[in-house]
Motif scaffolding. Structure first.
Motif, PDB file in Angstrom:
ATOM      1  N   LYS B 164     -18.457 -81.003  11.372  1.00  0.00           N
ATOM      2  CA  LYS B 164     -18.851 -82.407  11.248  1.00  0.00           C
ATOM      3  C   LYS B 164     -18.183 -83.050  10.018  1.00  0.00           C
ATOM      4  N   ALA B 165     -18.011 -82.224   8.980  1.00  0.00           N
ATOM      5  CA  ALA B 165     -17.415 -82.745   7.745  1.00  0.00           C
ATOM      6  C   ALA B 165     -15.883 -82.861   7.853  1.00  0.00           C
ATOM      7  N   GLY B 166     -15.288 -82.315   8.917  1.00  0.00           N
ATOM      8  CA  GLY B 166     -13.842 -82.524   9.075  1.00  0.00           C
ATOM      9  C   GLY B 166     -13.018 -81.307   9.406  1.00  0.00           C
ATOM     10  N   LEU B 167     -13.658 -80.136   9.492  1.00  0.00           N
ATOM     11  CA  LEU B 167     -12.905 -78.931   9.818  1.00  0.00           C
ATOM     12  C   LEU B 167     -12.551 -78.933  11.311  1.00  0.00           C
ATOM     13  N   SER B 168     -11.262 -78.692  11.614  1.00  0.00           N
ATOM     14  CA  SER B 168     -10.833 -78.769  13.011  1.00  0.00           C
ATOM     15  C   SER B 168     -10.577 -77.419  13.660  1.00  0.00           C
ATOM     16  N   SER B 169     -10.015 -76.485  12.892  1.00  0.00           N
ATOM     17  CA  SER B 169      -9.712 -75.174  13.476  1.00  0.00           C
ATOM     18  C   SER B 169      -9.757 -74.120  12.384  1.00  0.00           C
ATOM     19  N   ILE B 170      -9.786 -72.847  12.831  1.00  0.00           N
ATOM     20  CA  ILE B 170     -10.010 -71.741  11.890  1.00  0.00           C
ATOM     21  C   ILE B 170      -8.785 -70.824  11.876  1.00  0.00           C
ATOM     22  N   PRO B 171      -8.293 -70.494  10.687  1.00  0.00           N
ATOM     23  CA  PRO B 171      -7.190 -69.525  10.633  1.00  0.00           C
ATOM     24  C   PRO B 171      -7.717 -68.111  10.884  1.00  0.00           C
ATOM     25  N   GLY B 172      -6.860 -67.277  11.377  1.00  0.00           N
ATOM     26  CA  GLY B 172      -7.288 -65.934  11.769  1.00  0.00           C
ATOM     27  C   GLY B 172      -7.230 -64.904  10.666  1.00  0.00           C
ATOM     28  N   GLY B 173      -7.207 -65.356   9.432  1.00  0.00           N
ATOM     29  CA  GLY B 173      -7.083 -64.443   8.301  1.00  0.00           C
ATOM     30  C   GLY B 173      -8.327 -63.603   8.079  1.00  0.00           C
ATOM     31  N   GLY B 174      -8.181 -62.632   7.199  1.00  0.00           N
ATOM     32  CA  GLY B 174      -9.312 -61.794   6.841  1.00  0.00           C
ATOM     33  C   GLY B 174      -9.684 -60.799   7.912  1.00  0.00           C
ATOM     34  N   ALA B 175      -8.873 -60.734   8.976  1.00  0.00           N
ATOM     35  CA  ALA B 175      -9.165 -59.756  10.031  1.00  0.00           C
ATOM     36  C   ALA B 175      -8.706 -58.380   9.578  1.00  0.00           C
ATOM     37  N   GLU B 176      -7.611 -58.367   8.814  1.00  0.00           N
ATOM     38  CA  GLU B 176      -7.016 -57.106   8.336  1.00  0.00           C
ATOM     39  C   GLU B 176      -6.925 -56.153   9.518  1.00  0.00           C
ATOM     40  N   ILE B 177      -7.713 -55.087   9.490  1.00  0.00           N
ATOM     41  CA  ILE B 177      -7.842 -54.236  10.672  1.00  0.00           C
ATOM     42  C   ILE B 177      -9.322 -54.276  11.056  1.00  0.00           C
ATOM     43  N   LEU B 178      -9.600 -54.662  12.277  1.00  0.00           N
ATOM     44  CA  LEU B 178     -10.993 -54.847  12.696  1.00  0.00           C
ATOM     45  C   LEU B 178     -11.637 -53.513  13.105  1.00  0.00           C
ATOM     46  N   CYS B 179     -11.632 -52.588  12.157  1.00  0.00           N
ATOM     47  CA  CYS B 179     -12.313 -51.308  12.354  1.00  0.00           C
ATOM     48  C   CYS B 179     -13.038 -51.045  11.044  1.00  0.00           C
ATOM     49  N   ASP B 180     -14.345 -50.868  11.112  1.00  0.00           N
ATOM     50  CA  ASP B 180     -15.124 -50.804   9.880  1.00  0.00           C
ATOM     51  C   ASP B 180     -14.783 -49.612   8.994  1.00  0.00           C
ATOM     52  N   GLU B 181     -14.320 -48.511   9.607  1.00  0.00           N
ATOM     53  CA  GLU B 181     -13.943 -47.370   8.762  1.00  0.00           C
ATOM     54  C   GLU B 181     -12.759 -47.721   7.853  1.00  0.00           C
ATOM     55  N   ILE B 182     -11.907 -48.646   8.286  1.00  0.00           N
ATOM     56  CA  ILE B 182     -10.786 -49.111   7.456  1.00  0.00           C
ATOM     57  C   ILE B 182     -11.259 -50.200   6.502  1.00  0.00           C
ATOM     58  N   ARG B 183     -12.010 -51.148   7.017  1.00  0.00           N
ATOM     59  CA  ARG B 183     -12.488 -52.270   6.187  1.00  0.00           C
ATOM     60  C   ARG B 183     -13.302 -51.776   4.998  1.00  0.00           C
ATOM     61  N   GLN B 184     -14.151 -50.741   5.254  1.00  0.00           N
ATOM     62  CA  GLN B 184     -14.983 -50.235   4.155  1.00  0.00           C
ATOM     63  C   GLN B 184     -14.132 -49.701   3.007  1.00  0.00           C
ATOM     64  N   LYS B 185     -12.940 -49.247   3.344  1.00  0.00           N
ATOM     65  CA  LYS B 185     -12.073 -48.708   2.285  1.00  0.00           C
ATOM     66  C   LYS B 185     -11.203 -49.774   1.624  1.00  0.00           C
ATOM     67  N   VAL B 186     -10.685 -50.720   2.396  1.00  0.00           N
ATOM     68  CA  VAL B 186      -9.741 -51.674   1.784  1.00  0.00           C
ATOM     69  C   VAL B 186     -10.397 -52.994   1.380  1.00  0.00           C
ATOM     70  N   SER B 187     -11.476 -53.370   2.054  1.00  0.00           N
ATOM     71  CA  SER B 187     -12.128 -54.642   1.717  1.00  0.00           C
ATOM     72  C   SER B 187     -13.635 -54.518   1.907  1.00  0.00           C
ATOM     73  N   PRO B 188     -14.253 -53.651   1.078  1.00  0.00           N
ATOM     74  CA  PRO B 188     -15.673 -53.319   1.299  1.00  0.00           C
ATOM     75  C   PRO B 188     -16.621 -54.507   1.160  1.00  0.00           C
ATOM     76  N   ASN B 189     -16.216 -55.540   0.439  1.00  0.00           N
ATOM     77  CA  ASN B 189     -17.144 -56.660   0.232  1.00  0.00           C
ATOM     78  C   ASN B 189     -16.943 -57.804   1.206  1.00  0.00           C
ATOM     79  N   LYS B 190     -16.019 -57.609   2.124  1.00  0.00           N
ATOM     80  CA  LYS B 190     -15.763 -58.636   3.115  1.00  0.00           C
ATOM     81  C   LYS B 190     -16.611 -58.383   4.348  1.00  0.00           C
ATOM     82  N   CYS B 191     -16.766 -59.392   5.199  1.00  0.00           N
ATOM     83  CA  CYS B 191     -17.590 -59.243   6.390  1.00  0.00           C
ATOM     84  C   CYS B 191     -17.100 -58.100   7.272  1.00  0.00           C
ATOM     85  N   SER B 192     -17.973 -57.564   8.063  1.00  0.00           N
ATOM     86  CA  SER B 192     -17.639 -56.453   8.962  1.00  0.00           C
ATOM     87  C   SER B 192     -16.803 -56.970  10.128  1.00  0.00           C
ATOM     88  N   SER B 193     -16.266 -56.043  10.915  1.00  0.00           N
ATOM     89  CA  SER B 193     -15.443 -56.489  12.041  1.00  0.00           C
ATOM     90  C   SER B 193     -16.295 -57.258  13.051  1.00  0.00           C
TER      91      SER B 193
END
Lengths: 364, 352
Positions: B164-193
Motif C-alpha cells: 500500500k505504501a508503494g512496494l511493487s515487487s520483491i527481489p529474490g535475494g536472501g535465498a542463498e541455498i534453500l536448505c536449512d542444513e546449509i542456511r544454519q551454517k552460512v546465515s544462521p540469523n536469517k529466515c529459514s527456507s
C-alpha cells in the motif's frame, strides 16, 4: 557423434570434418559468421578430442621482456617506448641473471623471451643473453625472439638469416614464439605497423627457422581493423606454410587490447568472437597439433571455457606478464600451478604439465 | 538406451525432469551437451532472438545488519560505528539520477537494521512514491520476515502494508541455498527456507511478482542445488509469481568462508541446468556482476535470455572484491555481438 545444429549450414562443415577433408576459405568465413556458437563449439571440440582426448596442457614458464625500447612503434602497441621516453627500460645481462635467480627455486621449464627493437643493443648482447639464461637455467627451454627480432638481429650482426639463426642456436636458442605476425596482409601492415617487417618477410624468416630445425608457434592478432576474410586468409596462409615445413607447434589467437594504444577507440573483443577464433583455428588449421587459449588476453574464465571450443593448451603460469597488461588487460599477471590445474580439472579435462615440446612432465 | 540418454529424450520432448534426473545429467553430461540442450530450451521458451536487460540502480538504504551472514562482505554491525542509514537527500539524488539515465526501477535493499521499524519503511516508500514515478523492487524475503517479526505482524499483513505504501515487487535475494542444513551454517540469523518461501507465496498471492536467486559455490553439495531449484519449482506451480531465476556464484573475498571461487565452467553448467529444470519460470538471467562481461555473454548460449540490470550502482558484491561495471551501451554491444537483439525491459519483462 550426433550434433543437432541450430544453424543447419554447419552440418556441411561437420561432415567435411568427419571425412577429414580440408575446409575452404568459404567454410572459414562461415565459421565466423554463424550465430550457432554451441554447434560450432561441438564441431571444434570433436576435433580437439580426437587429437588430444581429455588432456589439457599447460607449462610452468617465465617471461623475460628484456627491453620495451622499440623503433617500430606499431599503432596497436601500448608497450613500446622511445629511448629517452619516460618508462623506457632495458635490462642488462646482470639484471636478467638477477631475475632468473629470483625464481631459481621454482620449477620453470621454459623461458619466453621477447622484446622491442632497441638500437642501443648489439648482436653480442643477444648472444650473451642466451648464454646467460642457459648457464643459470640449463634445464629450461629457451623460446625466444619473434621473426621481427630475428630480421633485426640479422641486420645488427651483418649476417644472413640462416647464419643469424645458426649463431643464436649455438648460443642456446631452442624454439621461437609466434608473435609479430599480427595479420598477414599488406593493407593491415600499411595501416598499423608500417615500420615492422611485412608478411612476406615474416613467412620467409619462419620458413628459414623451420629449415634450421627450430620449431615456432604462430599467432594472429585479431579484433582491430581486420575483416573476417583477412582473418581466414591469415589462417590459410599459415596452413600452407605448415604443409611445407611442419615447423609450427601451436597456434595462438591473440585478442587485441586497445587501451593506451593509438587505436584506443576500438572496443575490446567479446567472448563470442574470442571463442570463434579458437574454434576457427582448430577447424581450419588441420595440420597444427595445438591451439592455445591464451588466458592473459581472453581472461582466465573464458580460457577455461575455450578448452571445450577447440583449445587444448592454456599456455603458461607466466608470472608478471607485461605487454598485454600495458594495454589494459584485466587478467592476473601470473597463475600458480595449482590454479592452472584447478581450471583444467573443473572444466572436465585432465591437466598435463608439459615442456616446450609437449612432452609431459611427471613432477610430483 | 542408457539412463542419461533417457533423460535427454525427456528434455527433448519437453517433459519435466525430477531432482535425481537433473542431478544425474549435471554430474555426467559433457559441458557442450548441457549447453546445447539449454540453448535449444532457451529458444523453445523464447523463439525470438531477443535478449533483455533492465536499467536500474541498487540502493542499499542501510549497511547495518543484524544477520551477520558468513558469506557477506557488505554489512557492518550497529556497534562498529561505520554504519549508515541513507538520508532523504541522498535517496532523492540517486533516484533522480537513475531516471535521468533512463532507469525504470530501483532495487531497494538493506541491511536488516535492528532499530528500524515498520514506520521507517512506510515513510521510505511513501517518500519515494510522492517524489518519483518509479517502480520499487524492494526488500528480499529475509527483510520482510525481519520487519514482520519486529512489528509482531503476520507476513501477510506486513506485505499488504508495504504494498500500500508503494512496494511493487520483491527481489529474490536472501535465498542463498534453500536448505536449512546449509542456511544454519552460512546465515544462521536469517529466515529459514520455509519462511523464505512463505514470504514469496504471500507476496505472489497479493499480486506482487518476484524473482528467485540462488547463491552457490560455498559449502553446499551439488544435490542442494537441485533441492533448492525443486522447492522454487514447486512454489511456482502453486503461484506462478516468479518472473526469473538468477543463479550466481559466491564471492569469497572479505568473507568468513574460505573456499576457492567456482570457475566459469562450473557456473555455466549450473546455469544450463537451471534452464533445463525450470519448465515454469520464463526467464533465466546471466550474472555479469559475478562472472564478468565475457562469461555473461557466453551465458546467452547456456540458457540465459536476460542480462539483468545495468546497475548504475552496486555495493554488495563489490564489497567482496568483484567490481565488473557495465554501461547500457556495453550491455547492448555484448548482446548484439552475440547475434541477439537487445531490448530494455521493465520489472515484469515487458519490452520497453
Amino acid at each position: 557423434m550426433d550434433i543437432s545444429f541450430i544453424d543447419k549450414r554447419l552440418e556441411g562443415i561437420y561432415s567435411k570434418v568427419l571425412n577429414k577433408s580440408r575446409l575452404s576459405k568459404e567454410d572459414g568465413i562461415y565459421i565466423y559468421e554463424t550465430h550457432d556458437l554451441i554447434g560450432l563449439g561441438q564441431v571444434a571440440n570433436h576435433v580437439r578430442r580426437s587429437l588430444h582426448g581429455n588432456k589439457a596442457f599447460y607449462i610452468y614458464n617465465q617471461h623475460l621482456n628484456y627491453t620495451n625500447v622499440c623503433k617500430n612503434r606499431c599503432r596497436f602497441c601500448a608497450y613500446a617506448r622511445d629511448r629517452k621516453e619516460k618508462g623506457a627500460y632495458t635490462w642488462s645481462i646482470e639484471e636478467i641473471e638477477k631475475r632468473l635467480l629470483e625464481r631459481i627455486d621454482e620449477p620453470v621449464n621454459e623461458l619466453h623471451i621477447v622484446g622491442g627493437l632497441n638500437e642501443d643493443l648489439s648482436f653480442d648482447y643477444f648472444i650473451d643473453l642466451l648464454k646467460t639464461v642457459k648457464k643459470v637455467r640449463p634445464n629450461a627451454t629457451i623460446k625466444a625472439f619473434t621473426s621481427v627480432e630475428i630480421d633485426y638481429l640479422s641486420t645488427l650482426a651483418g649476417l644472413s638469416i640462416e647464419q643469424t639463426i645458426q649463431q643464436l642456436k649455438q648460443a642456446g636458442l631452442e624454439m621461437m614464439p609466434g608473435g609479430g605476425a599480427e595479420i598477414l596482409n599488406s593493407r593491415i601492415h600499411k595501416e598499423l605497423f608500417p615500420r615492422k617487417i611485412g608478411h612476406e618477410r615474416w613467412l620467409e624468416i619462419v620458413k628459414a627457422v623451420h629449415k634450421a630445425g627450430i620449431k615456432t608457434n604462430a599467432t594472429m592478432l585479431y579484433g582491430h581493423i581486420e575483416t573476417i576474410e583477412e582473418r581466414v586468409d591469415h589462417l590459410i596462409t599459415l596452413r600452407q606454410l605448415q604443409d611445407e615445413t611442419h615447423g609450427f607447434s601451436a597456434f595462438i589467437p591473440l585478442a587485441f587490447h586497445s587501451e593506451n594504444t593509438k587505436l584506443a577507440h576500438i572496443p575490446p573483443t567479446t567472448a563470442v568472437d574470442d571463442l570463434k577464433n579458437v574454434a576457427a583455428a582448430r577447424l581450419l588449421l588441420d595440420n597444427f597439433d595445438h591451439i592455445k587459449a591464451y588466458w592473459v588476453m581472453i581472461g582466465e574464465k573464458l580460457a577455461q571455457v575455450a578448452l571445450s571450443f577447440g583449445a587444448d593448451d592454456l599456455d603458461g603460469t607466466i608470472i608478471e606478464e607485461r605487454i598485454t597488461h600495458m594495454a589494459g588487460a584485466k587478467s592476473a599477471k601470473g597463475l600458480t600451478k595449482e590454479q592452472m590445474e584447478e581450471m583444467i580439472t573443473k572444466a572436465g579435462f585432465e591437466p598435463v604439465e608439459r615442456d616446450s615440446f609437449y612432452n609431459s612432465i611427471n613432477s610430483s | 538406451m542408457d539412463k542419461l540418454h533417457k533423460i535427454i529424450e525427456k528434455i527433448n520432448v519437453n517433459e519435466r525432469i525430477d531432482i535425481n534426473e537433473g542431478l544425474k545429467l549435471f554430474r555426467q553430461a559433457d559441458f557442450l551437451t548441457l549447453a546445447s540442450l539449454a540453448n535449444r530450451k532457451r529458444f523453445y521458451y523464447h523463439p525470438d532472438k531477443i535478449v533483455t536487460y533492465v536499467v536500474d540502480r541498487n540502493i542499499n538504504y542501510t549497511n547495518i545488519c543484524a544477520s551477520g551472514c558468513r558469506f557477506c562482505a557488505f554489512f557492518v554491525t550497529h556497534d562498529m560505528g561505520q554504519g549508515y542509514i541513507i538520508s532523504k537527500q541522498d535517496l532523492f539524488d540517486k533516484i533522480q539520477e537513475t531516471l535521468r539515465l533512463g532507469g525504470t526501477q530501483i532495487l531497494l535493499q538493506g541491511g536488516m537494521h535492528p532499530h528500524l521499524d515498520l514506520d521507517y519503511y512506510i515513510d521510505l516508500l511513501t517518500y519515494i512514491k510522492e517524489n518519483f514515478d518509479i517502480h520499487i523492487h524492494g526488500f528480499s524475503p529475509p527483510e520482510i520476515d525481519f520487519i514482520a517479526k519486529k512489528s509482531s505482524l503476520s507476513i501477510e499483513k506486513t506485505l499488504s502494508i508495504l504494498k500500500k505504501a508503494g512496494l511493487s515487487s520483491i527481489p529474490g535475494g536472501g535465498a542463498e541455498i534453500l536448505c536449512d542444513e546449509i542456511r544454519q551454517k552460512v546465515s544462521p540469523n536469517k529466515c529459514s527456507s520455509e519462511e523464505w518461501l512463505e514470504v514469496m507465496r504471500q507476496a505472489h498471492m497479493q499480486g506482487m511478482r518476484s524473482s528467485a536467486t540462488m547463491m552457490f559455490g560455498h559449502i553446499e553439495k551439488d544435490f542442494h542445488i537441485f533441492e533448492h531449484m525443486d522447492k522454487l519449482r514447486n512454489l511456482q506451480d502453486e503461484t506462478h509469481g516468479f518472473t526469473a531465476f538468477i543463479p550466481w556464484t559466491f564471492q569469497p573475498d572479505n568473507t568468513k568462508i574460505l573456499v576457492n571461487k567456482k570457475t566459469a565452467v562450473e557456473y555455466l553448467r549450473v546455469l544450463a541446468m537451471s534452464r533445463l529444470f525450470f519448465d515454469n519460470i520464463d526467464n533465466i538471467q546471466a550474472s555479469w556482476v559475478t562472472q564478468g562481461d565475457k562469461i555473461a555473454q557466453t551465458a546467452l548460449f547456456f540458457g540465459a535470455n536476460d542480462m539483468g540490470s545495468t546497475m548504475i550502482e552496486e555495493n554488495v558484491v563489490a564489497s567482496a572484491g568483484v567490481d565488473f561495471m557495465l554501461s547500457k551501451e556495453e550491455v547492448t554491444r555484448l548482446i548484439t555481438k552475440a547475434g541477439f537483439e537487445p531490448c530494455q525491459r521493465d520489472c515484469y519483462y515487458n519490452l520497453l
